[in-house]
Design a protein around this motif. Structure first.
Motif, mmCIF file in Angstrom:
data_model
loop_
_atom_site.group_PDB
_atom_site.id
_atom_site.type_symbol
_atom_site.label_atom_id
_atom_site.label_comp_id
_atom_site.label_asym_id
_atom_site.label_seq_id
_atom_site.Cartn_x
_atom_site.Cartn_y
_atom_site.Cartn_z
ATOM 1 N N UNK A 1 0.945 -1.297 0.364
ATOM 2 C CA UNK A 1 0.092 -0.719 -0.040
ATOM 3 C C UNK A 1 0.651 1.036 0.404
ATOM 4 N N UNK A 2 1.975 1.246 0.593
ATOM 5 C CA UNK A 2 2.483 2.438 1.132
ATOM 6 C C UNK A 2 3.651 2.688 -0.621
ATOM 7 N N UNK A 3 4.267 1.869 -0.745
ATOM 8 C CA UNK A 3 5.015 2.056 -2.340
ATOM 9 C C UNK A 3 3.782 2.390 -3.416
ATOM 10 N N UNK A 4 2.870 1.579 -3.569
ATOM 11 C CA UNK A 4 1.821 2.081 -4.926
ATOM 12 C C UNK A 4 1.714 3.582 -4.642
ATOM 13 N N UNK A 5 1.465 3.978 -3.156
ATOM 14 C CA UNK A 5 1.184 5.550 -3.008
ATOM 15 C C UNK A 5 1.723 6.355 -3.582
ATOM 16 N N UNK A 6 2.832 5.729 -3.023
ATOM 17 C CA UNK A 6 4.480 6.339 -3.155
ATOM 18 C C UNK A 6 4.441 6.773 -5.299
ATOM 19 N N UNK A 7 4.557 5.613 -5.780
ATOM 20 C CA UNK A 7 4.652 4.935 -7.262
ATOM 21 C C UNK A 7 3.637 6.542 -7.327
ATOM 22 N N UNK A 8 2.326 5.605 -7.353
ATOM 23 C CA UNK A 8 1.225 7.100 -8.040
ATOM 24 C C UNK A 8 1.438 8.304 -7.491
ATOM 25 N N UNK A 9 1.529 8.943 -6.731
ATOM 26 C CA UNK A 9 1.829 10.007 -6.741
ATOM 27 C C UNK A 9 2.878 10.566 -8.121
ATOM 28 N N UNK A 10 4.128 9.722 -8.078
ATOM 29 C CA UNK A 10 5.248 9.875 -8.781
ATOM 30 C C UNK A 10 5.057 9.840 -10.026
ATOM 31 N N UNK A 11 3.886 8.974 -10.633
ATOM 32 C CA UNK A 11 3.466 8.983 -11.921
ATOM 33 C C UNK A 11 3.143 10.362 -11.949
ATOM 34 N N UNK A 12 1.976 11.273 -11.141
ATOM 35 C CA UNK A 12 1.031 12.283 -11.804
ATOM 36 C C UNK A 12 1.742 13.564 -11.589
ATOM 37 N N UNK A 13 3.056 13.796 -10.995
ATOM 38 C CA UNK A 13 4.439 14.268 -10.847
ATOM 39 C C UNK A 13 4.538 14.277 -12.590
ATOM 40 N N UNK A 14 4.902 12.645 -12.735
ATOM 41 C CA UNK A 14 5.581 13.361 -13.866
ATOM 42 C C UNK A 14 4.630 13.999 -15.878
ATOM 43 N N UNK A 15 3.324 13.039 -15.006
ATOM 44 C CA UNK A 15 2.264 13.506 -15.903
ATOM 45 C C UNK A 15 1.952 14.801 -16.199
ATOM 46 N N UNK A 16 1.798 15.682 -15.085
ATOM 47 C CA UNK A 16 1.643 16.980 -15.028
ATOM 48 C C UNK A 16 2.820 18.004 -15.579
ATOM 49 N N UNK A 17 4.038 17.258 -15.542
ATOM 50 C CA UNK A 17 4.963 18.009 -16.090
ATOM 51 C C UNK A 17 4.786 17.643 -17.468
ATOM 52 N N UNK A 18 5.097 16.089 -17.839
ATOM 53 C CA UNK A 18 4.321 16.230 -18.811
ATOM 54 C C UNK A 18 3.369 16.985 -19.589
ATOM 55 N N UNK A 19 2.222 17.354 -18.756
ATOM 56 C CA UNK A 19 1.079 18.589 -19.039
ATOM 57 C C UNK A 19 1.896 19.363 -19.397
ATOM 58 N N UNK A 20 2.613 19.827 -18.702
ATOM 59 C CA UNK A 20 3.095 21.972 -18.344
ATOM 60 C C UNK A 20 3.436 21.627 -19.732
ATOM 61 N N UNK A 21 4.386 20.909 -19.827
ATOM 62 C CA UNK A 21 5.930 21.736 -21.395
ATOM 63 C C UNK A 21 4.945 21.134 -22.507
ATOM 64 N N UNK A 22 3.642 20.693 -22.591
ATOM 65 C CA UNK A 22 3.074 19.964 -23.698
ATOM 66 C C UNK A 22 2.077 21.981 -24.147
#
Length: 363
Positions: A304-325
């Motif tokens: 559960x803990x690692x899944x939460x951390x991975x989700x935030x990392x994936x969202x951070x990456x997705x939002x960074x890509x969206x900002x650049x786009x």
């Protein structure tokens, strides 16, 4: 030629969207730091528990010397006729392919276990919604981890099956603030079913998080317990290189560390392997029986803990890509607007010159 006012409206709209995605990236980066700290804080306890169990294995008789059968029911190996699968996804979207990859891995696992009875415990809203559209819910179903805490000691039957694959439990909203009590309740429920021989194996699908650029999607078997301290990974998928590159760029721009936490210290690591004759207050066999369920609970808690951390990392990456786009789109629209404005000015100049020439000819 597009209308200049329409292009300006689009630019303003994209600018507003960029502000939202940038803010979500900052929020996800802050949540990722906290999730990393929580995952790291849980590691020393898990490591010490693992090493204590390793020490007890060397000093206690965990197998019957006559029959060779394990004395603890959680070590019993049975033919996999009834399987429990715990799928850990996120409660929210806008995290790139995070939830989609988990559901795809779960689907492949279910296909590989065709012909067996499979119960699914869905942790997270996205996975729950995906599974609801494909598989029926069991007649007797636990809706939340809070209900699990109240019904652990109940010896209730699961009732008649509604299909070979059915949803036996839904746990939504527990990933916002993961507590060990929640993971312990889920683990106790799973252990009780395994001891009653309602299920023959337990697997968990989740994103294993080591650092922002070191993640993998795994299917891990947690019951029956094989070797203490060794992950029984049945399926593993690493992040693609392109995704790792984007995650690295997002982490650098957000100021998030890309290195995982250090492992437990030497005294903790050497506890289980040191050639020392420890004196236990209780018999080693009793300690082993009491600690083994806690070992299962810590495995669920880690997932559960690692899944939460991975989700935030994936969202951070997705939002960074969206900002650049969004930035690229603003530059492209600005270029189109400048060309349209220049074409309009050129047209007006041509009209003025043509009018002046016509007046000169008339004079």
């Amino acid at each position: 030629m597009p209308n200049i006012l329409d292009i300006r409206r689009r630019i303003r709209s994209v600018i507003n969207t960029r502000q939202i995605t940038k803010a979500m990236k900052v929020v996800s980066a802050a949540k990722l730091r906290r999730a990393q700290e929580r995952a790291l804080a849980a590691r020393p306890y898990a490591q010490m528990l693992t090493n204590v169990l390793k020490s007890l294995v060397a000093r206690a008789e965990i197998y019957d010397p006559e029959t060779g059968e394990p004395k603890h029911p959680l070590l019993a190996q049975r033919e996999e006729k009834n399987i429990l699968l715990i799928i850990v996804t996120g409660d929210k979207g806008l995290a790139g392919a995070f939830n989609t990859n988990i559901t795809k891995a779960a689907t492949r696992f279910l296909d590989s276990k065709a012909g067996r009875n499979i119960d699914i415990e869905a942790v997270g809203r996205k996975g729950r919604d995906f599974l609801r559209r494909r598989y029926p819910a069991a007649k007797v179903q636990t809706q939340s981890l809070a209900e699990l805490e109240e019904s652990i000691d109940a010896d209730s039957e699961t009732g008649e099956r509604v299909g070979a694959i059915q949803i036996s439990g839904e746990h939504v909203g527990v990933l916002g603030k993961v507590a060990f009590a929640q993971a312990h309740a889920l683990a106790e429920s799973v252990i009780a079913r395994y001891q009653r021989e309602e299920i023959d194996a337990v697997y968990v699908v989740f994103n294993e998080f080591k650092s922002v650029i070191a993640q993998r999607l795994i299917v891990e078997q947690i019951l029956p317990i094989g070797e203490i301290g060794e992950q029984a990974v049945r399926l593993a998928e690493e992040l693609p290189e392109e995704e790792k590159k984007r995650a690295k760029e997002a982490a650098i721009s957000a100021g998030v560390g890309m290195r995982g936490g250090e492992r437990a210290g030497e005294p903790v690591t050497e506890f289980g392997t040191a050639q020392v004759d420890y004196i236990y207050e209780q018999p080693p066999t009793e300690l082993f029986r009491a600690l083994l369920p806690k070992y299962v609970a810590i495995q669920v808690f880690r997932a559960l803990l690692e899944s939460v951390a991975a989700e935030h990392a994936a969202r951070m990456t997705a939002m960074d890509s969206a900002t650049n786009n969004a930035t690229d789109m603003i530059d492209s629209l600005t270029l189109v607007m400048n060309r349209a404005r220049q074409a309009k000015i050129t047209k007006e100049i041509i009209e003025i010159v043509s009018g002046a020439a016509a007046m000169c000819r008339s004079c």
